[in-house]
Write a protein that holds these residues in place. Structure first.
Motif, PDB file in Angstrom:
ATOM      1  N   GLU A  88       0.730  -1.206   0.012  1.00  0.00           N
ATOM      2  CA  GLU A  88      -0.166   0.017   0.002  1.00  0.00           C
ATOM      3  C   GLU A  88       0.985   1.341   0.119  1.00  0.00           C
ATOM      4  O   GLU A  88       0.446   2.309  -0.229  1.00  0.00           O
ATOM      5  CB  GLU A  88      -0.984   0.036   1.171  1.00  0.00           C
ATOM      6  CG  GLU A  88      -1.771  -1.116   1.296  1.00  0.00           C
ATOM      7  CD  GLU A  88      -2.576  -1.044   2.611  1.00  0.00           C
ATOM      8  OE1 GLU A  88      -3.023  -0.067   3.267  1.00  0.00           O
ATOM      9  OE2 GLU A  88      -3.108  -2.301   3.100  1.00  0.00           O
ATOM     10  N   ALA A  89       2.250   1.087   0.567  1.00  0.00           N
ATOM     11  CA  ALA A  89       3.000   2.296   0.823  1.00  0.00           C
ATOM     12  C   ALA A  89       3.618   2.603  -0.612  1.00  0.00           C
ATOM     13  O   ALA A  89       4.090   1.841  -1.210  1.00  0.00           O
ATOM     14  CB  ALA A  89       4.164   1.830   1.740  1.00  0.00           C
ATOM     15  N   LEU A  90       3.567   3.939  -0.847  1.00  0.00           N
ATOM     16  CA  LEU A  90       4.285   4.431  -2.014  1.00  0.00           C
ATOM     17  C   LEU A  90       6.001   4.440  -1.827  1.00  0.00           C
ATOM     18  O   LEU A  90       6.169   4.805  -0.400  1.00  0.00           O
ATOM     19  CB  LEU A  90       4.041   5.839  -2.024  1.00  0.00           C
ATOM     20  CG  LEU A  90       4.730   6.855  -3.310  1.00  0.00           C
ATOM     21  CD1 LEU A  90       4.269   6.224  -4.622  1.00  0.00           C
ATOM     22  CD2 LEU A  90       4.299   8.316  -3.257  1.00  0.00           C
ATOM     23  N   VAL A  91       6.695   4.076  -2.490  1.00  0.00           N
ATOM     24  CA  VAL A  91       8.102   3.991  -2.490  1.00  0.00           C
ATOM     25  C   VAL A  91       8.566   5.062  -2.941  1.00  0.00           C
ATOM     26  O   VAL A  91       8.533   5.428  -4.178  1.00  0.00           O
ATOM     27  CB  VAL A  91       8.431   2.511  -3.035  1.00  0.00           C
ATOM     28  CG1 VAL A  91      10.147   2.446  -3.063  1.00  0.00           C
ATOM     29  CG2 VAL A  91       7.758   1.432  -2.208  1.00  0.00           C
ATOM     30  N   GLY A  92       9.601   5.725  -2.239  1.00  0.00           N
ATOM     31  CA  GLY A  92      10.526   7.088  -2.727  1.00  0.00           C
ATOM     32  C   GLY A  92      11.685   6.677  -2.943  1.00  0.00           C
ATOM     33  O   GLY A  92      12.325   7.679  -3.762  1.00  0.00           O
TER      34      GLY A  92
END
Length: 182
Positions: A88-92
């Protein structure tokens, strides 16, 4: 940027970036494959070229699966992501090291999105790759960096990497000798 490690699993750190954004540095998970693909389209062409050394329009499902499922015996990969569940997490940012078969050397690669660049995240993640390589008792950590990627060349030089002449024009091989005490 201050890490918080209390009660987090190994290789996990909660960081507050200079812009106030909270990120979780953690090992990459197979569930990160789709968020990696989704975030890939947000990257600028120069960011993709600096990491992959050639232009790419998208990250294929196969490549995303391979990147998000490292072999724990020979590979290590961390992400800087939103502090929500993998998948679910956006990866930066992504940093990885891979041991070259039959050697005591590992190749590194790192990609920090322009959304979180310039906040110390690349330095922090490179430090974790160095720590992993030392824990594996490797002799060297190396990577190939485009000559035009001056921020990355400055970063690795500040960490003790030495620039070697590579075989490919426009590309610099940077090497950190892990046997030297620092």
């Amino acid at each position: 940027m201050a890490p918080r490690r209390n009660q987090l699993p190994p290789w996990h750190e909660q960081l507050t970036l200079a812009n106030g954004r909270e990120v979780l540095i953690r090992p990459i998970r197979p569930a990160d494959a789709e968020p990696l693909r989704a975030a890939f389209v947000l990257l600028r062409p120069d960011e993709v070229r600096q990491r992959f050394l050639y232009a790419m329009k998208e990250l294929s499902p196969e490549m995303a699966k391979k990147l998000s499922s490292p072999d724990p015996r020979t590979e290590f990969a961390l992400v800087a992501a939103e502090p929500i569940p993998p998948g679910e997490a956006l990866v930066g940012a992504v940093a990885r090291a891979s041991i070259e078969a039959g050697t005591r050397r590992a190749e590194f690669a790192i990609l920090v999105s322009h959304y979180v660049a310039g906040m110390g995240l690349g330095r922090h993640m490179m430090g974790r790759l160095v720590r992993w390589a030392k824990a594996k008792k490797l002799d060297q950590l190396y990577g190939d960096v485009l000559d035009s990627n001056q921020p990355m060349l400055a970063l690795v030089q500040s960490l003790g990497f030495v620039r070697e002449h590579g075989d490919s024009p426009g590309l610099a091989r940077v090497v950190l000798d892990l046997r030297k005490p620092r």
